[in-house]
Design a protein around this motif. Sequence first.
Motif, PDB file in Angstrom:
ATOM      1  N   THR A   2     -37.362 -11.785  89.705  1.00  0.00           N
ATOM      2  CA  THR A   2     -37.785 -10.423  89.960  1.00  0.00           C
ATOM      3  C   THR A   2     -39.295 -10.292  89.840  1.00  0.00           C
ATOM      4  O   THR A   2     -39.882 -10.722  88.859  1.00  0.00           O
ATOM      5  N   SER A   4     -42.625  -8.313  89.059  1.00  0.00           N
ATOM      6  CA  SER A   4     -42.792  -7.280  88.049  1.00  0.00           C
ATOM      7  C   SER A   4     -44.236  -6.828  87.934  1.00  0.00           C
ATOM      8  O   SER A   4     -45.166  -7.486  88.403  1.00  0.00           O
ATOM      9  N   SER A  19     -42.742   3.972  86.138  1.00  0.00           N
ATOM     10  CA  SER A  19     -41.444   3.345  86.368  1.00  0.00           C
ATOM     11  C   SER A  19     -40.679   4.080  87.462  1.00  0.00           C
ATOM     12  O   SER A  19     -40.013   3.462  88.301  1.00  0.00           O
ATOM     13  N   TRP A  25     -39.184  -2.167  91.605  1.00  0.00           N
ATOM     14  CA  TRP A  25     -39.999  -3.128  90.861  1.00  0.00           C
ATOM     15  C   TRP A  25     -39.713  -3.019  89.368  1.00  0.00           C
ATOM     16  O   TRP A  25     -39.450  -1.941  88.843  1.00  0.00           O
ATOM     17  N   LYS A  26     -39.778  -4.143  88.689  1.00  0.00           N
ATOM     18  CA  LYS A  26     -39.541  -4.168  87.250  1.00  0.00           C
ATOM     19  C   LYS A  26     -40.842  -3.884  86.514  1.00  0.00           C
ATOM     20  O   LYS A  26     -41.852  -4.546  86.739  1.00  0.00           O
ATOM     21  N   ILE A  28     -42.806  -3.921  83.015  1.00  0.00           N
ATOM     22  CA  ILE A  28     -42.820  -4.483  81.667  1.00  0.00           C
ATOM     23  C   ILE A  28     -43.932  -3.805  80.885  1.00  0.00           C
ATOM     24  O   ILE A  28     -45.079  -3.765  81.327  1.00  0.00           O
ATOM     25  N   TYR A  42     -44.340 -13.887  81.991  1.00  0.00           N
ATOM     26  CA  TYR A  42     -44.027 -12.852  82.961  1.00  0.00           C
ATOM     27  C   TYR A  42     -44.269 -13.358  84.377  1.00  0.00           C
ATOM     28  O   TYR A  42     -45.085 -14.235  84.611  1.00  0.00           O
ATOM     29  N   GLN A  44     -45.756 -11.620  86.783  1.00  0.00           N
ATOM     30  CA  GLN A  44     -46.467 -10.417  87.180  1.00  0.00           C
ATOM     31  C   GLN A  44     -46.986 -10.500  88.602  1.00  0.00           C
ATOM     32  O   GLN A  44     -47.561 -11.504  88.999  1.00  0.00           O
TER      33      GLN A  44
END
Length: 237
Positions: A2, A4, A19, A25-26, A28, A42, A44
Amino acid sequence: MTRSILLVTENANLAARLSRLIGDWKLIEAPSLPPEFLLSRYDQTMIIFDIQHQVLVANQRANLELLRQQFSGPLLAIGYHQAGSALACTLLENLHFDDVLDCLMTDSELRARISQKIWSATHRERIASIPTQTLQVGRLMIDFQHYQVTAGGKRLEMGPLEFRLLVFFVQNANVVLTRGQIAEGVWHNRRDATMRAIDSHISKLRKLIELDAKMPAYLVTVRGFGYQFKTEMEVAD
């Protein structure tokens, strides 16, 4: 895996808002700038740094410089009343952030700015990963190794600046670019590129690559914004 976005903030309301805006999109969250080793944990695509709840002290500035060196994706800052502020200028000019967002922007503008930065970064990754020195762009064939461009098999007599301008547009294909973005991306110094100079070189480029420069198919003017290079690219065999 995924893709992120890492949001460095202690503001739960800001995290909830972003969010909601980024959809699939995830997101964090991290309360502070993570140490160097944490970044590898991550996947990212983007890092957004909340400057409203972070104080830009000397040691943190050093961390931001390190972050910029090791993270090649979009690095954004967000806060209140930041448009044109001294801090925004420092982040953009000295720490090389890609953009400074303002929480006073509408949801639509925030979403659009974030989406554009993600698209631009992933698009450049795709261009950089092309395992060839030749790229087919419509009727144009760009030879990056020999700095040559042909159209319909005929070599175009293109100067170095026009070639760099074409490559910059290809790297940002289908993105509307302002004259400021073009000046920074091609001239690398806004002071050396006046609006007249940019328009003049774009006019020269159009005469080279377009069948009809007065009715361009590739390099179109987006009134009130700038220019857009419209095309679908293919890797040449």
